[in-house]
Design a protein around this motif. Sequence first.
Motif, mmCIF file in Angstrom:
data_model
loop_
_atom_site.group_PDB
_atom_site.id
_atom_site.type_symbol
_atom_site.label_atom_id
_atom_site.label_comp_id
_atom_site.label_asym_id
_atom_site.label_seq_id
_atom_site.Cartn_x
_atom_site.Cartn_y
_atom_site.Cartn_z
ATOM 1 N N LYS A 1 39.809 38.347 34.436
ATOM 2 C CA LYS A 1 39.929 36.943 34.846
ATOM 3 C C LYS A 1 39.096 36.031 33.953
ATOM 4 O O LYS A 1 39.495 34.897 33.667
ATOM 5 C CB LYS A 1 39.526 36.789 36.300
ATOM 6 C CG LYS A 1 40.538 37.409 37.259
ATOM 7 C CD LYS A 1 40.179 37.174 38.709
ATOM 8 C CE LYS A 1 41.247 37.778 39.621
ATOM 9 N NZ LYS A 1 40.924 37.583 41.056
ATOM 10 N N ALA B 1 41.034 35.599 30.867
ATOM 11 C CA ALA B 1 42.162 34.715 31.156
ATOM 12 C C ALA B 1 41.724 33.258 31.103
ATOM 13 O O ALA B 1 42.440 32.404 30.565
ATOM 14 C CB ALA B 1 42.762 35.047 32.520
ATOM 15 N N ASP C 1 46.105 38.964 30.946
ATOM 16 C CA ASP C 1 44.755 39.382 31.323
ATOM 17 C C ASP C 1 44.463 39.081 32.789
ATOM 18 O O ASP C 1 43.773 39.853 33.470
ATOM 19 C CB ASP C 1 43.712 38.697 30.438
ATOM 20 C CG ASP C 1 43.553 39.387 29.091
ATOM 21 O OD1 ASP C 1 43.652 40.623 29.041
ATOM 22 O OD2 ASP C 1 43.331 38.697 28.086
ATOM 23 N N PHE C 2 44.967 37.963 33.294
ATOM 24 C CA PHE C 2 44.723 37.596 34.694
ATOM 25 C C PHE C 2 45.381 38.584 35.647
ATOM 26 O O PHE C 2 44.802 38.969 36.666
ATOM 27 C CB PHE C 2 45.237 36.181 34.965
ATOM 28 C CG PHE C 2 44.914 35.667 36.329
ATOM 29 C CD1 PHE C 2 43.656 35.155 36.614
ATOM 30 C CD2 PHE C 2 45.862 35.696 37.351
ATOM 31 C CE1 PHE C 2 43.348 34.686 37.885
ATOM 32 C CE2 PHE C 2 45.562 35.238 38.617
ATOM 33 C CZ PHE C 2 44.304 34.730 38.879
ATOM 34 N N THR C 3 46.596 39.015 35.298
ATOM 35 C CA THR C 3 47.351 39.916 36.180
ATOM 36 C C THR C 3 47.145 41.389 35.831
ATOM 37 O O THR C 3 47.534 42.268 36.622
ATOM 38 C CB THR C 3 48.854 39.603 36.085
ATOM 39 O OG1 THR C 3 49.298 39.808 34.734
ATOM 40 C CG2 THR C 3 49.148 38.172 36.510
#
Length: 199
Positions: A107, A110, A152-154
């Motif tokens: 995160k 991200a 990157d977030f998911t």
Amino acid sequence: MSENNGIVTSVLKESTGNPAPLGLLGFGMTTVLLNLHNAGLIEMSAMILAMGIFYGGLAQVIAGIMEWKKNNTFAGTAFISYGMFWGTFVAIKLFPVLGWAEAPTGKALAAYLFMWGLFTFVMFIGTLRISRALQVVFGTLTVLFMLLAIGDFTGNHALINIAGYEGIFCGFSAIYTGLAQVINEVNGRVILPLGEVKK
């Protein structure tokens, strides 16, 4: 040099070369190599990090300073910013290995990539007054940053691989733009079109 009412004045002639190809090639070649890794085609290695420090980083900062001296705010801002992007990218990779800082979470990466994507989108708006070639570079770079941020977030590695292929195209578009400027200048005419926008 001229004299007017006893006052001697001189006019300085611009004698430096065009620094834009250096900046574009530093960005483009390093971007291609990093995104070969993102696409899953090569491993992350000292080769990518070294390109990030010296050609993507240092060379772009030098080009940006030269553009600033030429009163080109757009190019100066772009090259210095993306040169520093490469510096921060290498630091993100090296600091945890050296024990200087914790590795960022997905995160956190991200957020980092999203901010660069936002910056790039605003710079893309500026290219609408410059050339079609730069529109392709900044447009595809915006998409690249956003795809990587979402990946990157998911934690979606397939999306990062897709972003890698898109980034390879982005990097080659910058390489084309830089080399086109060199070839056109050497020949004194347009050999490789850049799609200059009429103002």
